[in-house]
Design a protein around this motif. Structure first.
Motif, mmCIF file in Angstrom:
data_model
loop_
_atom_site.group_PDB
_atom_site.id
_atom_site.type_symbol
_atom_site.label_atom_id
_atom_site.label_comp_id
_atom_site.label_asym_id
_atom_site.label_seq_id
_atom_site.Cartn_x
_atom_site.Cartn_y
_atom_site.Cartn_z
ATOM 1 N N ARG A 123 -2.265 -4.387 -9.222
ATOM 2 C CA ARG A 123 -1.145 -3.831 -8.675
ATOM 3 C C ARG A 123 -1.307 -2.622 -7.695
ATOM 4 N N ARG A 124 -2.203 -1.754 -8.295
ATOM 5 C CA ARG A 124 -2.623 -0.397 -7.676
ATOM 6 C C ARG A 124 -3.511 -0.947 -6.370
ATOM 7 N N ALA A 125 -4.307 -1.981 -6.537
ATOM 8 C CA ALA A 125 -5.416 -2.243 -5.518
ATOM 9 C C ALA A 125 -4.378 -2.997 -4.366
ATOM 10 N N LEU A 126 -3.482 -3.393 -4.472
ATOM 11 C CA LEU A 126 -2.342 -4.004 -3.547
ATOM 12 C C LEU A 126 -1.717 -2.735 -2.770
ATOM 13 N N ILE A 127 -1.367 -1.854 -3.533
ATOM 14 C CA ILE A 127 -0.838 -0.671 -2.702
ATOM 15 C C ILE A 127 -1.775 0.076 -2.114
ATOM 16 N N ASP A 128 -3.048 0.122 -2.696
ATOM 17 C CA ASP A 128 -4.022 0.867 -1.778
ATOM 18 C C ASP A 128 -4.403 0.291 -0.520
ATOM 19 N N SER A 129 -4.448 -1.278 -0.694
ATOM 20 C CA SER A 129 -4.745 -2.158 0.442
ATOM 21 C C SER A 129 -3.574 -2.021 1.648
ATOM 22 N N LEU A 130 -2.333 -1.756 1.208
ATOM 23 C CA LEU A 130 -1.326 -1.617 2.120
ATOM 24 C C LEU A 130 -1.378 -0.341 2.738
ATOM 25 N N LYS A 131 -1.708 0.614 2.078
ATOM 26 C CA LYS A 131 -1.872 1.993 2.546
ATOM 27 C C LYS A 131 -3.040 2.043 3.517
ATOM 28 N N GLN A 132 -4.153 1.451 3.200
ATOM 29 C CA GLN A 132 -5.400 1.607 4.011
ATOM 30 C C GLN A 132 -5.211 0.731 5.170
ATOM 31 N N ASP A 133 -4.744 -0.516 5.014
ATOM 32 C CA ASP A 133 -5.137 -1.418 6.127
ATOM 33 C C ASP A 133 -3.804 -2.083 6.689
#
Length: 221
Positions: free
Chosen positions: A14-24
């Motif tokens: 879940r956190r990796a998904l949030i980070d990916s949407l933030k970064q990419d």
């Protein structure tokens, strides 16, 4: 030996998904699944859960010009402003530091003048919308909408022969703790925005230990 303090795999995903949407930026579920190395079904479940919490939103992907394509357009998922809480934010420390610097440079009287100017500008902005409303409930609802847009999660409820303007969150709490004049200014802005025919009293205060700030608004006799 297992580590009991390890973060569960579901929370890591879940956190990796949030980070990916933030970064990419905005992505569809399939792209996110490839990036994270998990199934598209798992990604979609996370996205729907995050959407229910108000942390993500989606829109249909724009199709390129050309021959008509079949099938539904992919959903592009993006973070909402509510997801900002997952990322470092130094604005509170910066604001408190700025207030302390202003106290040193301008002194208490100079800071009060700045707050008065801000209150005047804020009152004019609020009244531009509130004066158009024909009744107290509608004026307060307009004020609640303004304050919610500013991050206060405001609402209006009937109470004690009048109405409560409730603010469930204070986005400037750190600054208010460093400068109590901000809270005094807020109360004065509400009074001036509503006009002389109404009485405004603070009934709950976050800085005093309450879970919210609330203001009782009644008509003057």
């Amino acid at each position: 030996m297992s580590n009991r303090n390890a973060v569960p795999a579901e929370k890591r995903s879940r956190r990796a998904l949030i980070d990916s949407l933030k970064q990419d930026g905005p992505q569809d579920a399939a792209s996110l699944a490839r990036r994270l190395g998990v199934s598209a079904m798992a990604v979609r479940q996370h996205l729907y859960d995050l959407e229910a919490e108000g942390l993500v939103t989606h829109e249909a992907e724009a199709r390129p010009a050309g021959p008509k394509k079949t099938g539904r357009p992919a959903k592009l998922w993006a973070l909402t402003p509510a997801a900002d809480r997952f990322f470092p934010d130094g604005h509170a420390d910066f604001t408190v530091g700025l207030i302390n610097s202003m106290k040193q440079v301008f002194g208490p009287e100079g800071l009060d003048k700045l707050l008065q100017l801000r209150a005047k500008e804020q009152t004019a902005s609020y009244r531009a919308r509130m004066d158009k409303q024909p009744s107290l409930p509608k004026k307060l609802q307009a004020l609640a909408e303004i304050r919610t847009a500013e991050g206060y999660m405001a609402e209006v409820q009937k109470a004690n022969g009048g109405y409560l303007l409730i603010e469930n969150h204070c986005p400037v709490c750190s600054a208010a703790a460093a400068c109590t004049g901000l809270c005094n200014m807020e109360l004065e802005v509400f009074r001036k925005s509503l006009g002389r025919g109404f009485k405004v009293e603070r009934s709950d205060h976050i800085l005093a230990g309450a879970r919210r700030c609330a203001y009782l608004v009644t008509r003057k006799d």
